[in-house]
Structure formats: C-alpha cells, structure tokens
Write a protein that holds these residues in place. Structure first.
Motif, mmCIF file in Angstrom:
data_model
loop_
_atom_site.group_PDB
_atom_site.id
_atom_site.type_symbol
_atom_site.label_atom_id
_atom_site.label_comp_id
_atom_site.label_asym_id
_atom_site.label_seq_id
_atom_site.Cartn_x
_atom_site.Cartn_y
_atom_site.Cartn_z
ATOM 1 N N ARG A 280 10.376 6.810 -11.889
ATOM 2 C CA ARG A 280 8.842 7.474 -12.440
ATOM 3 C C ARG A 280 8.348 6.255 -13.102
ATOM 4 N NH1 ARG A 280 10.993 11.303 -14.734
ATOM 5 N NH2 ARG A 280 10.627 13.015 -13.480
ATOM 6 N N VAL A 281 8.945 5.565 -13.709
ATOM 7 C CA VAL A 281 8.218 4.448 -14.519
ATOM 8 C C VAL A 281 7.836 3.352 -13.670
ATOM 9 C CG1 VAL A 281 8.508 2.608 -16.033
ATOM 10 C CG2 VAL A 281 9.199 4.921 -16.746
ATOM 11 N N LEU A 282 8.939 3.107 -12.451
ATOM 12 C CA LEU A 282 8.429 2.277 -11.343
ATOM 13 C C LEU A 282 7.214 2.437 -10.746
ATOM 14 C CD1 LEU A 282 11.984 0.836 -10.589
ATOM 15 C CD2 LEU A 282 10.397 -0.175 -11.782
ATOM 16 N N SER A 283 7.204 3.779 -10.405
ATOM 17 C CA SER A 283 6.346 4.320 -9.412
ATOM 18 C C SER A 283 4.823 4.311 -10.235
ATOM 19 C CB SER A 283 6.224 5.808 -9.070
ATOM 20 O OG SER A 283 5.255 6.466 -8.488
ATOM 21 N N ARG B 151 0.939 -1.247 0.010
ATOM 22 C CA ARG B 151 -0.033 0.175 -0.069
ATOM 23 C C ARG B 151 0.814 1.169 0.050
ATOM 24 N NH1 ARG B 151 -3.314 -2.775 3.737
ATOM 25 N NH2 ARG B 151 -2.030 -1.875 5.412
ATOM 26 N N GLY B 152 1.952 1.311 0.708
ATOM 27 C CA GLY B 152 2.742 2.425 0.827
ATOM 28 C C GLY B 152 4.025 2.547 -0.171
ATOM 29 N N TRP B 153 3.958 1.591 -0.948
ATOM 30 C CA TRP B 153 5.420 1.565 -1.661
ATOM 31 C C TRP B 153 5.227 2.404 -3.026
ATOM 32 C CZ3 TRP B 153 9.982 0.298 -1.619
ATOM 33 C CH2 TRP B 153 10.913 0.234 -2.966
ATOM 34 N N PRO B 154 4.123 2.670 -3.622
ATOM 35 C CA PRO B 154 3.944 3.749 -4.607
ATOM 36 C C PRO B 154 4.109 5.157 -4.063
ATOM 37 C CG PRO B 154 2.126 2.260 -4.815
ATOM 38 C CD PRO B 154 3.021 1.948 -3.554
ATOM 39 N N ASP B 155 3.730 5.422 -2.876
ATOM 40 C CA ASP B 155 3.929 6.796 -2.481
ATOM 41 C C ASP B 155 5.395 6.841 -1.895
ATOM 42 O OD1 ASP B 155 1.382 7.393 -2.495
ATOM 43 O OD2 ASP B 155 0.894 6.650 -0.611
ATOM 44 N N ALA B 156 6.123 5.934 -1.432
ATOM 45 C CA ALA B 156 7.454 5.850 -1.286
ATOM 46 C C ALA B 156 8.274 6.186 -2.497
ATOM 47 C CB ALA B 156 8.062 4.722 -0.512
ATOM 48 N N LEU B 157 8.130 5.573 -3.349
ATOM 49 C CA LEU B 157 8.696 5.837 -4.756
ATOM 50 C C LEU B 157 8.621 7.398 -5.119
ATOM 51 C CD1 LEU B 157 8.070 2.525 -7.097
ATOM 52 C CD2 LEU B 157 10.239 3.127 -5.717
ATOM 53 N N ASP B 158 7.333 7.775 -5.059
ATOM 54 C CA ASP B 158 7.281 9.236 -5.517
ATOM 55 C C ASP B 158 7.824 10.181 -4.625
ATOM 56 O OD1 ASP B 158 5.311 8.502 -7.492
ATOM 57 O OD2 ASP B 158 3.525 8.792 -6.153
ATOM 58 N N LEU B 159 7.970 9.863 -3.545
ATOM 59 C CA LEU B 159 9.067 10.801 -2.572
ATOM 60 C C LEU B 159 10.330 10.684 -2.864
ATOM 61 C CD1 LEU B 159 7.216 10.135 0.898
ATOM 62 C CD2 LEU B 159 6.935 12.346 -0.556
ATOM 63 N N ARG C 44 15.681 9.774 3.945
ATOM 64 C CA ARG C 44 14.558 10.824 4.041
ATOM 65 C C ARG C 44 13.327 10.400 3.972
ATOM 66 N NH1 ARG C 44 13.456 15.436 6.972
ATOM 67 N NH2 ARG C 44 11.711 16.448 5.954
ATOM 68 N N VAL C 45 12.904 9.425 3.185
ATOM 69 C CA VAL C 45 11.611 8.937 2.855
ATOM 70 C C VAL C 45 11.141 7.976 3.935
ATOM 71 C CG1 VAL C 45 10.308 7.188 1.242
ATOM 72 C CG2 VAL C 45 11.847 8.878 0.232
ATOM 73 N N SER C 46 12.071 7.349 4.633
ATOM 74 C CA SER C 46 11.964 6.176 5.675
ATOM 75 C C SER C 46 11.456 7.134 6.914
ATOM 76 C CB SER C 46 13.185 5.536 6.246
ATOM 77 O OG SER C 46 14.254 6.547 6.695
ATOM 78 N N ILE C 47 11.876 8.621 7.060
ATOM 79 C CA ILE C 47 11.347 9.346 8.087
ATOM 80 C C ILE C 47 10.002 9.828 7.629
ATOM 81 C CG2 ILE C 47 11.971 11.540 9.290
ATOM 82 C CD1 ILE C 47 14.617 11.016 8.952
ATOM 83 N N GLU C 48 9.916 10.319 6.400
ATOM 84 C CA GLU C 48 8.202 10.664 5.953
ATOM 85 C C GLU C 48 7.450 9.792 5.944
ATOM 86 O OE1 GLU C 48 7.610 13.778 5.761
ATOM 87 O OE2 GLU C 48 9.692 14.767 6.050
ATOM 88 N N ILE C 49 7.578 8.517 5.558
ATOM 89 C CA ILE C 49 6.623 7.462 5.153
ATOM 90 C C ILE C 49 6.179 6.679 6.579
ATOM 91 C CG2 ILE C 49 8.118 5.396 5.060
ATOM 92 C CD1 ILE C 49 5.381 6.703 2.419
ATOM 93 N N VAL C 50 6.555 7.309 7.569
ATOM 94 C CA VAL C 50 6.456 6.570 8.898
ATOM 95 C C VAL C 50 5.059 6.572 9.241
ATOM 96 C CG1 VAL C 50 6.947 8.355 10.474
ATOM 97 C CG2 VAL C 50 7.208 5.886 11.357
ATOM 98 N N THR C 51 4.357 7.743 8.851
ATOM 99 C CA THR C 51 3.030 8.051 9.480
ATOM 100 C C THR C 51 2.058 7.301 8.484
ATOM 101 O OG1 THR C 51 2.822 9.818 7.754
ATOM 102 C CG2 THR C 51 3.567 10.392 10.103
ATOM 103 N N GLN C 52 2.291 6.631 7.279
ATOM 104 C CA GLN C 52 1.459 5.777 6.373
ATOM 105 C C GLN C 52 1.836 4.275 6.652
ATOM 106 O OE1 GLN C 52 2.013 6.837 2.551
ATOM 107 N NE2 GLN C 52 0.439 5.314 1.709
#
Length: 320
Positions: free
Chosen positions: A269-272, A177-185, A202-210
């Motif tokens: 971008r393609v993987l996201s 569920r959170g992988w596409p958003d992590a790739l975007d970040l 940085r993404v590991s810090i930001e994605i912790v809420t999700q």
C-alpha cells in the motif's frame, strides 16, 4: 356548442375524474418504470467486460505471434563472433545489462549485438567514404573528408549501444506507467488471501491490456519464483531487468517481508502510493518545464505573425 364544452370543463365532477385518471396513470408509471426501463448500467458493464476480454485476447495473440531476438543465433553470426572472439573485445557488462533491460535475454541476442557492433561501423565508414571520396558530395579538403569518415566509424561503433539504450528507456517508460496499477492489483489479491506468487500471476494476466512489457516481466518473475531455489534471486532479477527505482523498492520490501515476517499488504500500500506520487511529480515537472520550452517557438513563429497582423493595417493607412 362552446357553452356546452365550457360547462363540461368547469364541471367539478369532470375535473375530479380527470385528476383521478392522471394520478392513477402517474402511479402506474412509477410502479412499472423499474420493470420497463432497460438496465443501462448493467448493459454498459457487460459491454466493458466484453471489450476487456477482446483486448486481452488480442494482446495474448500478439504476444504469441511476437518475434524477438530470443531465438537461436543465426549460423553466420555465430561463426563470425566465434572466429574473431568478439565477446572478448566488444562485449561489456554494460551492454549485457542493457540487453536485459531492453528485453533481449538470450544468447542469440548477445551474439546479434556483437555481430552488429562489428558490422555497423564498417558499413557506415564504407558508405561515408563512398560519398565523400567517390561521389565527392562535399567540396572540402582531404583532412575534412577523412574526419567525416572517422566520425561515421565512431558513430557506427556507438549505434548499437544507442539503439539498446533507446529500447531500454521505452521499456522502462511502459513499465513505469503501469507499475502503480499493478501494485494496487497485487495489494487487492494479497489482502483477499492469495499468496504472493498467485497474486503476481493473476496481475500478470490482468495487466496485459495496459502494459504487455510489465505483464511479461511479472510472468517471468512468477516462473522464477517457482523453480529458483532462492526466492530472493527472483525478486532481484526483476529489479535488474527493469532498472527502475520503484521496482527495486518493491522487491526490497518483499525480500524483507519474507525474511522478517512483516505484513506484505501494508508495504504494498505504501509503495503504491509512493509510485503514484512519483508519477504525478514527473507529470508536474514536465508541465513546469513547458513554458521555457515554448519561449523560443513563440519568439520565432508567433510574435512575427502577431506583429504582421497588428502593423499591416497601420502601414496600409500610412501609405494611403
């Protein structure tokens, strides 16, 4: 009195003064409205930011206070495992992989798994034998009761593996569920000039809420990128721990980008986009499978009630 009021109202000079006053008031209100009106958007953004910081703080506290099996194994478990050499005849590579995918990566987790894989079938067999032979809950022949005890024994052998499989699937679902958003970040961080390590950190810090699980995996990968001699091993370890095809595709792209010097941003971008399309396809597949699943409940529960509602007035009329 009324004639004076009517004459005053119909006076052109008075009407001009009234209209001029209205125009001046409207102009003043138009000019002062941006100053007097509160900044609702800025207030909402500040509230969102404060809520985000609170969520992040609570998730970090939960991660700090979270207990898991990644601790030293208990003494009695370790003694039992070493005395009976359980690792030789109960440990399998599949179980080790499932332990890793379920988030249990220490020696204590493997020791606990081997211990419970020995104890669980014994306990379940004893409980089943007590119920069917001592309490005699089932009035069945001896062969049937013995088969029930054997079935409980086999279920106890498979129970730890089923638990690990269920935990791994829940973890994979959370990561998916959170992988596409992590790739975007990550794409945003990389295109802004950050390196891959700092981007994932940085993404590991930001994605912790999700997704706490995904944040943990990215943090582990960032740590491995720092101390492992081969960066490829860190990416492969992430793919092994998650066991997801989108993550494997991303790690393969990152390995090829570092080897051949291809742009990382375009690959991300393609993987996201592919991850989002895959998530949408899964949702559409579940939605398409919903009507067949609802057929049996409708036949069993809805149609009888509908028939009762439709036929009851007619039956009443017939009896009358």
């Amino acid at each position: 009195m009324l004639d004076a009021i009517a004459a005053r109202v119909t006076d052109p000079r008075f009407l001009g003064m009234v209209l001029t006053g209205i125009a001046v008031a409207a102009t003043a209100y138009t000019l002062l409205q941006p100053v007097l009106e509160p900044d609702r958007l800025g207030k909402r953004m500040r509230l969102v930011g404060e809520e985000r910081e609170d969520l992040r703080r609570r998730e970090r506290e939960r991660l700090a206070n979270k207990t898991s099996l990644r601790v030293a194994p208990k003494a009695y478990m370790k003694r039992v495992v070493e005395r009976f050499s359980l690792e030789r005849w109960l440990g399998t590579e599949t179980a080790k992989k499932q332990l890793t995918m379920a988030g249990y990566r220490s020696a204590g987790a493997e020791t606990g798994f081997l211990f419970f894989r020995l104890v669980t079938p014994i306990v379940m067999a004893i409980v089943a034998a007590f119920y069917v032979f001592v309490l005699q809950v089932l009035d069945q022949p001896f062969t049937i009761r013995l088969m029930i005890v054997i079935a409980a024994l086999l279920l106890g052998i498979k129970a730890p593996e089923l638990y690990l499989l269920n935990a791994a699937k829940k973890r994979q679902s959370d990561i998916r569920r959170g992988w596409p958003d992590a790739l975007d970040l990550t794409l945003i961080c990389v295109e802004s000039g950050m390196s891959v390590e700092h981007a994932f950190k940085r993404v590991s810090i930001e994605i912790v809420t999700q997704s706490v699980v995904l944040a943990e995996e990215l943090a582990v990968m960032t740590a491995e990128l720092s101390y492992l001699p081969d960066r490829r091993q860190a990416y492969e370890n992430l793919a092994t721990r998650t066991g997801l095809d989108p993550v494997k595709a991303c790690t393969t792209a990152l390995i090829q980008a570092e080897r051949y010097g291809t742009p990382v941003g375009q690959a991300l971008r393609v993987l996201s986009q592919e991850s989002r399309d895959s998530r949408m396809n899964e949702a559409e597949k579940k939605a398409a499978a919903l009507p067949p699943k609802l057929t049996v409940p409708m036949i069993l529960f809805f149609l009888p009630v509908l028939f009762v509602v439709i036929l009851t007035p007619a039956i009443i009329q017939v009896f009358r």
